[in-house]
Write a protein that holds these residues in place. Structure first.
Motif, PDB file in Angstrom:
ATOM      1  N   MET A   1      48.084  50.545  33.881  1.00 54.98           N
ATOM      2  CA  MET A   1      47.920  49.839  34.347  1.00 54.98           C
ATOM      3  C   MET A   1      47.961  49.002  33.176  1.00 54.98           C
ATOM      4  SD  MET A   1      43.082  49.595  33.525  1.00 54.98           S
ATOM      5  CE  MET A   1      43.017  51.005  34.516  1.00 54.98           C
ATOM      6  N   ASN A   2      47.783  47.086  33.736  1.00 53.47           N
ATOM      7  CA  ASN A   2      48.337  46.107  32.658  1.00 53.47           C
ATOM      8  C   ASN A   2      47.565  45.926  31.766  1.00 53.47           C
ATOM      9  OD1 ASN A   2      46.947  44.133  33.644  1.00 53.47           O
ATOM     10  ND2 ASN A   2      48.232  43.921  35.392  1.00 53.47           N
ATOM     11  N   PRO A   3      47.419  45.108  31.027  1.00 50.08           N
ATOM     12  CA  PRO A   3      46.728  44.814  29.463  1.00 50.08           C
ATOM     13  C   PRO A   3      45.512  43.702  30.650  1.00 50.08           C
ATOM     14  CG  PRO A   3      49.668  44.440  28.725  1.00 50.08           C
ATOM     15  CD  PRO A   3      48.808  44.676  30.596  1.00 50.08           C
ATOM     16  N   PHE A   4      46.014  42.796  31.316  1.00 51.97           N
ATOM     17  CA  PHE A   4      44.820  42.480  31.626  1.00 51.97           C
ATOM     18  C   PHE A   4      43.474  43.451  32.442  1.00 51.97           C
ATOM     19  CE2 PHE A   4      42.798  40.208  35.145  1.00 51.97           C
ATOM     20  CZ  PHE A   4      42.353  38.769  34.741  1.00 51.97           C
ATOM     21  N   THR A   5      44.395  43.835  33.420  1.00 56.10           N
ATOM     22  CA  THR A   5      43.327  44.450  34.478  1.00 56.10           C
ATOM     23  C   THR A   5      42.315  45.859  33.664  1.00 56.10           C
ATOM     24  OG1 THR A   5      45.458  44.910  35.901  1.00 56.10           O
ATOM     25  CG2 THR A   5      43.403  46.389  35.900  1.00 56.10           C
ATOM     26  N   LYS A   6      43.265  46.326  32.161  1.00 59.73           N
ATOM     27  CA  LYS A   6      42.515  47.195  31.275  1.00 59.73           C
ATOM     28  C   LYS A   6      41.982  46.232  30.422  1.00 59.73           C
ATOM     29  CE  LYS A   6      43.470  49.884  26.785  1.00 59.73           C
ATOM     30  NZ  LYS A   6      44.063  50.508  26.227  1.00 59.73           N
ATOM     31  N   LYS A   7      41.618  45.093  30.129  1.00 56.63           N
ATOM     32  CA  LYS A   7      41.264  44.592  29.403  1.00 56.63           C
ATOM     33  C   LYS A   7      39.590  44.189  30.135  1.00 56.63           C
ATOM     34  CE  LYS A   7      39.095  42.367  26.138  1.00 56.63           C
ATOM     35  NZ  LYS A   7      38.685  42.152  24.305  1.00 56.63           N
ATOM     36  N   ALA A   8      39.594  43.512  31.503  1.00 53.30           N
ATOM     37  CA  ALA A   8      39.266  43.343  32.504  1.00 53.30           C
ATOM     38  C   ALA A   8      37.814  44.629  32.934  1.00 53.30           C
ATOM     39  CB  ALA A   8      39.665  42.747  34.063  1.00 53.30           C
ATOM     40  N   VAL A   9      38.643  45.507  33.397  1.00 54.90           N
ATOM     41  CA  VAL A   9      38.112  46.933  33.160  1.00 54.90           C
ATOM     42  C   VAL A   9      36.909  47.148  31.997  1.00 54.90           C
ATOM     43  CG1 VAL A   9      38.065  49.728  33.243  1.00 54.90           C
ATOM     44  CG2 VAL A   9      39.336  48.094  34.911  1.00 54.90           C
ATOM     45  N   GLU A  10      37.562  46.951  30.624  1.00 59.90           N
ATOM     46  CA  GLU A  10      36.697  47.425  29.996  1.00 59.90           C
ATOM     47  C   GLU A  10      35.485  46.013  29.343  1.00 59.90           C
ATOM     48  OE1 GLU A  10      39.333  46.881  26.148  1.00 59.90           O
ATOM     49  OE2 GLU A  10      40.220  48.652  27.076  1.00 59.90           O
ATOM     50  N   ILE A  11      35.632  44.464  29.764  1.00 64.36           N
ATOM     51  CA  ILE A  11      34.621  43.536  29.959  1.00 64.36           C
ATOM     52  C   ILE A  11      33.435  44.150  30.605  1.00 64.36           C
ATOM     53  CG2 ILE A  11      33.609  41.305  30.295  1.00 64.36           C
ATOM     54  CD1 ILE A  11      37.072  40.931  29.271  1.00 64.36           C
TER      55      ILE A  11
ATOM     56  N   VAL B   1      37.689  35.906  29.195  1.00 61.22           N
ATOM     57  CA  VAL B   1      37.665  36.961  27.913  1.00 61.22           C
ATOM     58  C   VAL B   1      38.299  37.759  28.201  1.00 61.22           C
ATOM     59  CG1 VAL B   1      36.229  38.202  27.199  1.00 61.22           C
ATOM     60  CG2 VAL B   1      35.565  36.573  28.231  1.00 61.22           C
ATOM     61  N   ALA B   2      39.160  38.495  29.351  1.00 63.34           N
ATOM     62  CA  ALA B   2      40.420  38.664  29.324  1.00 63.34           C
ATOM     63  C   ALA B   2      42.041  38.484  29.045  1.00 63.34           C
ATOM     64  CB  ALA B   2      40.451  39.483  30.828  1.00 63.34           C
ATOM     65  N   GLY B   3      42.064  37.083  28.642  1.00 67.15           N
ATOM     66  CA  GLY B   3      43.240  36.314  28.614  1.00 67.15           C
ATOM     67  C   GLY B   3      44.016  35.643  29.326  1.00 67.15           C
ATOM     68  N   SER B   4      43.139  35.176  30.307  1.00 67.47           N
ATOM     69  CA  SER B   4      43.826  34.783  31.407  1.00 67.47           C
ATOM     70  C   SER B   4      42.764  34.468  32.455  1.00 67.47           C
ATOM     71  CB  SER B   4      44.446  35.492  32.369  1.00 67.47           C
ATOM     72  OG  SER B   4      46.056  35.449  33.702  1.00 67.47           O
ATOM     73  N   PRO B   5      42.738  33.031  31.909  1.00 62.98           N
ATOM     74  CA  PRO B   5      41.510  31.810  31.673  1.00 62.98           C
ATOM     75  C   PRO B   5      41.493  31.607  33.825  1.00 62.98           C
ATOM     76  CG  PRO B   5      42.093  30.951  30.131  1.00 62.98           C
ATOM     77  CD  PRO B   5      42.862  32.091  30.821  1.00 62.98           C
TER      78      PRO B   5
ATOM     79  N   ALA C   1      40.439  34.399  38.204  1.00 61.49           N
ATOM     80  CA  ALA C   1      39.433  35.144  38.926  1.00 61.49           C
ATOM     81  C   ALA C   1      39.587  35.973  39.866  1.00 61.49           C
ATOM     82  CB  ALA C   1      37.929  33.196  38.461  1.00 61.49           C
ATOM     83  N   ARG C   2      40.567  35.374  40.887  1.00 67.68           N
ATOM     84  CA  ARG C   2      40.208  36.066  41.784  1.00 67.68           C
ATOM     85  C   ARG C   2      41.504  37.593  41.174  1.00 67.68           C
ATOM     86  NH1 ARG C   2      42.421  33.059  46.854  1.00 67.68           N
ATOM     87  NH2 ARG C   2      41.474  30.535  46.433  1.00 67.68           N
ATOM     88  N   GLN C   3      42.074  37.779  40.363  1.00 62.05           N
ATOM     89  CA  GLN C   3      42.569  38.769  39.612  1.00 62.05           C
ATOM     90  C   GLN C   3      41.019  39.886  39.558  1.00 62.05           C
ATOM     91  OE1 GLN C   3      45.329  38.998  40.281  1.00 62.05           O
ATOM     92  NE2 GLN C   3      46.228  40.197  39.978  1.00 62.05           N
TER      93      GLN C   3
END
Length: 108
Positions: free
Chosen positions: A1-11, A29-33, A36-38
């Motif tokens: 899982m890439n870092p953005f996806t991992k952070k989004a799941v946590e959030i 918050v996940a680091g990529s303003p 949103a579509r991701q």
């Protein structure tokens, strides 16, 4: 899982009952303003696997972005958590919005 996806799941996992976040807010918050579509993709592909509270994620206007049965289910789930919708179908993001502490700390 890439870092953005991992952070989004946590959030998303951390959104408490009776609160909501927007797709764009989660992306920021996940680091990529601008991702949103991701966040939509994360919700679509990983909600079941990680038991994500997908119903607590709305569009930037505080409205449910889903239509039909899924949108109706989302509204029922949110109302069951005590969220009250306005007549126009949106909800008050100031009242029901959630901002993770790490996000607030980063803004100071």
């Amino acid at each position: 899982m890439n870092p953005f996806t991992k952070k989004a799941v946590e959030i998303i996992t951390d959104i408490p009952e009776g609160k909501v976040m927007t797709y764009g807010q989660i992306a920021a918050v996940a680091g990529s303003p601008r991702a949103a579509r991701q966040v939509v993709r994360v919700l679509h592909t990983l909600s079941e696997k990680y038991q994500l509270p997908w119903h607590r994620v709305l569009n930037s206007k505080g409205c449910i972005g889903l239509s039909g049965e899924h949108g109706q289910l989302q509204r029922r789930l949110l109302e069951a958590e005590g969220i009250v919708f306005q007549q126009n179908g949106s909800l008050n993001l100031r009242e029901y919005g959630y901002e993770p502490l790490n996000f607030i700390d980063e803004q100071i």
